[in-house]
Motif scaffolding. Structure first.
Motif, short mmCIF file in Angstrom:
data_model
loop_
_atom_site.label_atom_id
_atom_site.label_comp_id
_atom_site.label_asym_id
_atom_site.label_seq_id
_atom_site.Cartn_x
_atom_site.Cartn_y
_atom_site.Cartn_z
N UNK A 48 3.06 -4.97 -6.75
CA UNK A 48 2.79 -5.90 -5.64
C UNK A 48 2.07 -7.15 -6.14
N UNK A 49 1.08 -6.97 -7.00
CA UNK A 49 0.34 -8.11 -7.54
C UNK A 49 1.23 -9.03 -8.36
N UNK A 50 2.25 -8.44 -8.98
CA UNK A 50 3.18 -9.22 -9.80
C UNK A 50 4.38 -9.75 -9.00
N UNK A 51 4.39 -9.46 -7.71
CA UNK A 51 5.51 -9.85 -6.85
C UNK A 51 6.84 -9.28 -7.36
N UNK A 52 6.76 -8.12 -7.97
CA UNK A 52 7.95 -7.45 -8.49
C UNK A 52 8.42 -6.43 -7.46
N UNK A 53 9.23 -6.88 -6.52
CA UNK A 53 9.64 -6.02 -5.41
C UNK A 53 10.53 -4.88 -5.89
N UNK A 54 11.39 -5.17 -6.86
CA UNK A 54 12.29 -4.12 -7.38
C UNK A 54 11.49 -2.99 -8.01
N UNK A 55 10.46 -3.35 -8.77
CA UNK A 55 9.61 -2.33 -9.39
C UNK A 55 8.83 -1.56 -8.34
N UNK A 56 8.36 -2.25 -7.32
CA UNK A 56 7.62 -1.59 -6.25
C UNK A 56 8.50 -0.56 -5.54
N UNK A 57 9.73 -0.93 -5.27
CA UNK A 57 10.66 0.00 -4.60
C UNK A 57 10.87 1.24 -5.45
N UNK A 58 10.99 1.05 -6.76
CA UNK A 58 11.18 2.19 -7.68
C UNK A 58 10.02 3.17 -7.58
N UNK A 59 8.80 2.67 -7.57
CA UNK A 59 7.64 3.55 -7.50
C UNK A 59 7.40 4.08 -6.09
N UNK A 60 7.85 3.35 -5.10
CA UNK A 60 7.82 3.83 -3.72
C UNK A 60 8.67 5.10 -3.60
N UNK A 61 9.88 5.04 -4.13
CA UNK A 61 10.78 6.20 -4.11
C UNK A 61 10.16 7.36 -4.88
N UNK A 62 9.57 7.07 -6.04
CA UNK A 62 8.95 8.12 -6.86
C UNK A 62 7.75 8.74 -6.15
N UNK A 63 7.00 7.95 -5.40
CA UNK A 63 5.85 8.43 -4.63
C UNK A 63 6.30 9.48 -3.61
N UNK A 64 7.33 9.15 -2.85
CA UNK A 64 7.85 10.09 -1.85
C UNK A 64 8.41 11.34 -2.51
N UNK A 65 9.12 11.14 -3.62
CA UNK A 65 9.72 12.28 -4.32
C UNK A 65 8.65 13.22 -4.85
N UNK A 66 7.55 12.67 -5.36
CA UNK A 66 6.45 13.48 -5.88
C UNK A 66 5.89 14.39 -4.80
N UNK A 67 5.73 13.86 -3.60
CA UNK A 67 5.21 14.66 -2.48
C UNK A 67 6.18 15.76 -2.10
N UNK A 68 7.45 15.40 -1.99
CA UNK A 68 8.46 16.39 -1.60
C UNK A 68 8.57 17.50 -2.65
N UNK A 69 8.58 17.12 -3.93
CA UNK A 69 8.71 18.11 -5.00
C UNK A 69 7.51 19.05 -5.04
N UNK A 70 6.37 18.60 -4.56
CA UNK A 70 5.16 19.42 -4.61
C UNK A 70 4.83 20.13 -3.31
N UNK A 71 5.78 20.19 -2.38
CA UNK A 71 5.48 20.75 -1.05
C UNK A 71 5.52 22.27 -1.01
N UNK A 72 6.03 22.91 -2.07
CA UNK A 72 6.06 24.38 -2.17
C UNK A 72 6.97 25.03 -1.13
N UNK A 73 8.04 24.33 -0.75
CA UNK A 73 8.97 24.89 0.24
C UNK A 73 10.38 24.46 -0.15
N UNK A 74 11.14 25.35 -0.74
CA UNK A 74 12.46 25.00 -1.26
C UNK A 74 13.44 24.61 -0.16
#
Length: 237
Positions: free
Chosen positions: A139-165
């Motif tokens: 965000x500080x670098x105004x790199x929207x493409x990079x932000x979107x990539x880590x946004x997706x990874x953030x959500x994926x991290x939560x889902x992968x760690x939810x302990x419910x297949x």
């Protein structure tokens, strides 16, 4: 070169039977399915594109059977529609599509966030925190493409760690539709800042081990995202 030409040119240089992410050889039907689906999700084949079987066969160097099977599978997933007497087209994105997909996502990812908060290890929380830090940096670098990539990874991290297949499987089933909806809309800095603020509130609640608050913050984030995309598609919300 037009969109269709770019798509076909990209397919021609693919290794047609090898999936680099998979140790086994994939079938011609799987190859056709993967190639067409990816370009639909990335909006390289936009809504309304006429999918001509013989051109797809030529580009993919396969017979009509695997192409036809791939198109029908994509049809069952709502990415392709068949119009009698005309053929197969990339399906449009309707008001109902956004409402239904995001309503499901709100409930499912909200639950996943609650489960993650209850069960995540310290290392998993630290990993999520690092992903948020990358969002802030982008965000500080105004790199929207990079932000979107880590946004997706953030959500994926939560889902992968939810302990419910089963919950993970349900979320996976709608992720393609979410990806297509979001990829169609050009990202902007205002939305990027909002995303960062929302993710900060989510990670703070998780660190506090407040599962109810974390679920609420995730649901608020997804509801806001739904309204944002409805507006961008010029649908009333």
């Amino acid at each position: 070169m037009n969109t269709k030409g770019i798509f076909f040119e990209r397919i021609r240089i693919m290794s047609p039977l090898i999936d680099p992410k998979n140790s086994r050889n994939i079938t011609k039907k799987e190859m056709a399915y993967n190639a067409i689906k990816q370009d639909i999700l990335n909006n390289k084949l936009p809504s309304g594109t006429f999918l001509i079987e013989r051109e797809l066969c030529k580009a993919l160097n396969v017979s009509r059977t695997p192409v036809r099977e791939a198109l029908h599978q994509l049809g069952s997933e709502g990415l392709v529609e068949f119009i009698p007497g005309k053929g197969a087209f990339v399906s449009g994105i309707s008001y109902e599509d956004i409402i239904e997909v995001y309503d499901l996502r709100e409930v499912l990812e909200g639950l996943a966030t609650r489960m993650f908060t209850l069960h995540a290890t310290q290392s998993e929380i630290e990993e999520l925190d690092k992903l948020y830090e990358h969002i802030e940096i982008a965000l500080k670098r105004d790199n929207i493409e990079e932000l979107v990539k880590y946004d997706v990874a953030f959500h994926k991290c939560i889902v992968e760690g939810c302990r419910n297949s089963r919950l993970k499987a349900m979320i996976k089933n709608i992720n393609d539709q979410i990806e297509r909806i979001t990829n169609t809309i050009k990202k902007d800095k205002v939305r990027a800042r909002t995303t960062a603020v929302h993710h900060k509130s989510i990670i703070n609640a998780i660190k506090q081990k407040d599962a109810v608050l974390a679920e609420s913050k995730m649901r608020e984030h997804i509801l806001d995202s739904k309204n944002y995309h409805l507006k961008k598609y010029n649908f009333p919300n």
